[in-house]
Design a protein around this motif. Structure first.
Motif, PDB file in Angstrom:
ATOM      1  N   UNK A  11       3.886   0.417 -16.285  1.00 17.75           N
ATOM      2  CA  UNK A  11       2.973   0.109 -15.199  1.00 17.75           C
ATOM      3  C   UNK A  11       3.641  -0.375 -13.934  1.00 17.75           C
ATOM      4  N   UNK A  12       4.987  -0.379 -13.923  1.00 13.16           N
ATOM      5  CA  UNK A  12       5.721  -0.909 -12.764  1.00 13.16           C
ATOM      6  C   UNK A  12       5.219  -2.296 -12.373  1.00 13.16           C
ATOM      7  N   UNK A  13       4.966  -3.105 -13.373  1.00 16.88           N
ATOM      8  CA  UNK A  13       4.435  -4.442 -13.117  1.00 16.88           C
ATOM      9  C   UNK A  13       5.439  -5.318 -12.364  1.00 16.88           C
ATOM     10  N   UNK A  14       6.726  -5.103 -12.633  1.00 17.98           N
ATOM     11  CA  UNK A  14       7.754  -5.978 -12.060  1.00 17.98           C
ATOM     12  C   UNK A  14       8.732  -5.263 -11.133  1.00 17.98           C
ATOM     13  N   UNK A  15       8.607  -3.964 -10.993  1.00 13.13           N
ATOM     14  CA  UNK A  15       9.622  -3.230 -10.226  1.00 13.13           C
ATOM     15  C   UNK A  15       9.023  -2.055  -9.471  1.00 13.13           C
ATOM     16  N   UNK A  16       9.641  -1.744  -8.339  1.00  9.60           N
ATOM     17  CA  UNK A  16       9.254  -0.597  -7.516  1.00  9.60           C
ATOM     18  C   UNK A  16      10.462   0.328  -7.410  1.00  9.60           C
ATOM     19  N   UNK A  25      17.560   5.004 -12.708  1.00 10.49           N
ATOM     20  CA  UNK A  25      16.641   4.625 -11.638  1.00 10.49           C
ATOM     21  C   UNK A  25      16.999   3.209 -11.210  1.00 10.49           C
ATOM     22  N   UNK A  26      17.180   3.014  -9.922  1.00 10.88           N
ATOM     23  CA  UNK A  26      17.347   1.671  -9.374  1.00 10.88           C
ATOM     24  C   UNK A  26      16.033   1.239  -8.744  1.00 10.88           C
ATOM     25  N   UNK A  27      15.748  -0.038  -8.830  1.00  6.99           N
ATOM     26  CA  UNK A  27      14.442  -0.529  -8.404  1.00  6.99           C
ATOM     27  C   UNK A  27      14.572  -1.774  -7.537  1.00  6.99           C
ATOM     28  N   UNK A  28      13.471  -2.121  -6.899  1.00  7.12           N
ATOM     29  CA  UNK A  28      13.377  -3.364  -6.134  1.00  7.12           C
ATOM     30  C   UNK A  28      12.554  -4.357  -6.941  1.00  7.12           C
ATOM     31  N   UNK A  29      13.105  -5.563  -7.136  1.00  5.38           N
ATOM     32  CA  UNK A  29      12.438  -6.604  -7.915  1.00  5.38           C
ATOM     33  C   UNK A  29      12.508  -7.937  -7.176  1.00  5.38           C
ATOM     34  N   UNK A  30      11.554  -8.794  -7.490  1.00 10.12           N
ATOM     35  CA  UNK A  30      11.499 -10.124  -6.894  1.00 10.12           C
ATOM     36  C   UNK A  30      11.826 -11.158  -7.965  1.00 10.12           C
ATOM     37  N   UNK A  31      12.929 -11.880  -7.811  1.00 12.22           N
ATOM     38  CA  UNK A  31      13.282 -12.895  -8.814  1.00 12.22           C
ATOM     39  C   UNK A  31      12.206 -13.971  -8.948  1.00 12.22           C
ATOM     40  N   UNK A  32      12.127 -14.538 -10.116  1.00  9.17           N
ATOM     41  CA  UNK A  32      11.152 -15.594 -10.400  1.00  9.17           C
ATOM     42  C   UNK A  32      11.350 -16.784  -9.457  1.00  9.17           C
ATOM     43  N   UNK A  38       0.804  -1.230   0.000  1.00  9.74           N
ATOM     44  CA  UNK A  38       0.000   0.000   0.000  1.00  9.74           C
ATOM     45  C   UNK A  38       0.830   1.270   0.000  1.00  9.74           C
ATOM     46  N   UNK A  39       2.083   1.192   0.470  1.00  9.97           N
ATOM     47  CA  UNK A  39       2.922   2.391   0.521  1.00  9.97           C
ATOM     48  C   UNK A  39       3.438   2.820  -0.851  1.00  9.97           C
ATOM     49  N   UNK A  40       3.115   2.055  -1.882  1.00 12.64           N
ATOM     50  CA  UNK A  40       3.463   2.474  -3.240  1.00 12.64           C
ATOM     51  C   UNK A  40       2.826   3.820  -3.590  1.00 12.64           C
ATOM     52  N   UNK A  41       1.765   4.160  -2.885  1.00  8.60           N
ATOM     53  CA  UNK A  41       1.081   5.433  -3.150  1.00  8.60           C
ATOM     54  C   UNK A  41       1.998   6.637  -2.979  1.00  8.60           C
ATOM     55  N   UNK A  42       3.110   6.454  -2.266  1.00 11.19           N
ATOM     56  CA  UNK A  42       4.023   7.577  -2.025  1.00 11.19           C
ATOM     57  C   UNK A  42       5.014   7.797  -3.174  1.00 11.19           C
ATOM     58  N   UNK A  43       5.083   6.880  -4.135  1.00  8.08           N
ATOM     59  CA  UNK A  43       6.023   7.037  -5.246  1.00  8.08           C
ATOM     60  C   UNK A  43       5.592   8.191  -6.148  1.00  8.08           C
ATOM     61  N   UNK A  44       6.536   9.062  -6.488  1.00  5.53           N
ATOM     62  CA  UNK A  44       6.250  10.220  -7.328  1.00  5.53           C
ATOM     63  C   UNK A  44       5.725   9.783  -8.696  1.00  5.53           C
ATOM     64  N   UNK A  45       4.855  10.577  -9.268  1.00  6.55           N
ATOM     65  CA  UNK A  45       4.254  10.252 -10.557  1.00  6.55           C
ATOM     66  C   UNK A  45       5.296  10.125 -11.666  1.00  6.55           C
ATOM     67  N   UNK A  46       6.373  10.922 -11.587  1.00  5.46           N
ATOM     68  CA  UNK A  46       7.406  10.882 -12.623  1.00  5.46           C
ATOM     69  C   UNK A  46       8.110   9.528 -12.689  1.00  5.46           C
ATOM     70  N   UNK A  47       7.987   8.732 -11.635  1.00  6.35           N
ATOM     71  CA  UNK A  47       8.686   7.448 -11.584  1.00  6.35           C
ATOM     72  C   UNK A  47       7.742   6.261 -11.763  1.00  6.35           C
ATOM     73  N   UNK A  48       6.502   6.559 -12.091  1.00  5.31           N
ATOM     74  CA  UNK A  48       5.540   5.490 -12.367  1.00  5.31           C
ATOM     75  C   UNK A  48       5.457   5.275 -13.888  1.00  5.31           C
ATOM     76  N   UNK A  49       5.161   4.057 -14.250  1.00  2.00           N
ATOM     77  CA  UNK A  49       4.980   3.712 -15.657  1.00  2.00           C
ATOM     78  C   UNK A  49       6.208   4.036 -16.510  1.00  2.00           C
ATOM     79  N   UNK A  50       7.394   3.598 -16.092  1.00  3.00           N
ATOM     80  CA  UNK A  50       8.608   3.890 -16.871  1.00  3.00           C
ATOM     81  C   UNK A  50       8.698   3.027 -18.125  1.00  3.00           C
ATOM     82  N   UNK A  53       9.054  -6.346   2.777  1.00  5.66           N
ATOM     83  CA  UNK A  53      10.235  -5.484   2.894  1.00  5.66           C
ATOM     84  C   UNK A  53      10.110  -4.270   1.977  1.00  5.66           C
ATOM     85  N   UNK A  54       9.604  -4.481   0.763  1.00  9.51           N
ATOM     86  CA  UNK A  54       9.398  -3.350  -0.145  1.00  9.51           C
ATOM     87  C   UNK A  54       8.458  -2.333   0.487  1.00  9.51           C
ATOM     88  N   UNK A  55       7.354  -2.805   1.030  1.00 11.19           N
ATOM     89  CA  UNK A  55       6.384  -1.907   1.660  1.00 11.19           C
ATOM     90  C   UNK A  55       7.010  -1.190   2.853  1.00 11.19           C
TER      91      UNK A  55
END
Length: 351
Positions: free
Chosen positions: A125-130, A259-266, A108-120, A277-279
């Motif tokens: 859609x940031x489907x795989x990365x935060x 931009x560096x991101x947090x991702x979850x390996x398959x 739920x804390x994804x709501x704090x991410x700036x709009x400029x960093x969404x949908x890169x 942890x991401x949240x």
């Protein structure tokens, strides 16, 4: 504080390496989160806080470059639950089906991410990365060792009067990118002729270069063993705190906005813990603590709003739009083009 930070990070690397050598692979347990992150890139007090709040043990290991992380992840020898790749590497991992979609109902804390960093572009859609951190790279130089009043061009790295006092990054995309930008080309060029020209310029530069470095070059810059080097802006802020003779410049020709991101390996075994942890890291107070400690630029709006005015207005941390407009983002390139870059890099390093 910075000395304590350096000692703490060094101890962490030693302890992490010891743990991993002892067991041959990351710890397997329903109560363990295996994290693989770039060196010097988190306030480790937050790891302790997460463990205390959740009862989950964190096994923390570090790497120097995206490419080193990719090779280890690709090998499958160690099953990490959370990794911190850069933009172009996120795109590569997605294309090779090596990362899992994010379940945003658990963040739920994804709501704090700036709009400029969404949908890169690298992850629509940031489907795989935060987003985790962002910034630039530029030249960190010692004002007592460099004659130029304004270090405003990549050309200074080819200036013969600084022979033996220039550090370059031991990173194919970053260093080839610098040479390409200097020549007026895109850091994502797929033209063999432009890659070849950038390679030849780096070969010409070799007699002037003290060393190709990553984290190991920072101490040399602090103590004055090198006149200049390529660093990321967050590292520049830390190092300038250590030595007031150091200054940071983004050259006029442009740079990389990363931009560096947090991702979850398959292959992650503890995906729910990774999302916890991401949240946790996106919580405004935690995000603020982290960015104040590592001094990189935050994409978290709530954390940014709580920063002091001096930091918000510091162009090293938060460059103005003119700089950003001349910046470019690394993209994942086709395998046949990456092979051209890698062959060029091998030739440079074999001289």
């Amino acid at each position: 504080m910075k000395l304590k930070k350096i000692i703490s990070l060094a101890l962490t690397v030693v302890m992490s390496s010891t743990l991993l050598v002892g067991c041959g692979k990351s710890k397997k347990s329903a109560q363990v989160l295996n994290i693989y992150n770039v060196g010097d890139y988190i306030d480790e007090d937050l790891i302790t806080k997460f463990e205390e709040e959740t009862g989950i043990d964190v096994v923390y290991e570090t790497y120097d470059t995206n490419e080193a992380m990719y090779q280890k992840l690709k090998s499958g020898s160690t099953k990490y639950d959370l990794i911190f790749p850069s933009d172009y590497m996120v795109e590569k991992l997605i294309s090779e089906d090596l990362v899992s979609p994010i379940d945003y109902s658990k963040i739920p804390n994804y709501k704090y991410i700036m709009k400029d960093f969404r949908n890169p572009a690298y992850d629509p859609g940031n489907k795989y990365s935060v987003p985790y951190m962002w910034g630039t790279f530029g030249i960190l130089y010692n004002k007592t060792m460099v004659d130029e009043k304004d270090v405003d061009s990549w050309d200074v790295l080819w200036n013969k009067k600084y022979a033996g006092n220039i550090q370059m990054l031991d990173s194919v995309r970053d260093t080839m990118g610098i040479s390409l930008i200097r020549l007026g080309y895109s850091i994502n060029t797929q033209k063999t002729s432009e890659i070849e020209e950038a390679k030849n310029e780096l070969i010409k530069q070799l007699p002037l270069v003290q060393a190709y470095v990553n984290d190991d070059g920072k101490d040399r810059l602090v103590v004055g063993d090198a006149a200049m080097g390529i660093v990321y802006n967050g590292d520049a802020l830390v190092l300038m705190d250590e030595n007031p003779d150091l200054a940071y410049s983004v050259p006029k020709e442009g740079t990389n906005r990363w931009v560096d991101a947090m991702c979850i390996p398959k292959i992650a075994e503890n995906k729910d813990y990774a999302q916890m942890f991401i949240n946790f890291m996106l919580d405004p107070d935690n995000a603020l603590q982290n960015v104040e400690y590592i001094e990189y630029s935050t994409p978290n709006q709530a954390a940014f709003d709580m920063l002091d005015d001096e930091t918000k207005n510091n162009p090293t941390a938060y460059p103005d739009q003119e700089v950003l407009d001349k910046s470019d983002v690394f993209l994942n390139l086709p395998p046949k083009v990456l092979k051209i870059y890698e062959d060029a890099w091998t030739e440079i390093k074999s001289q």
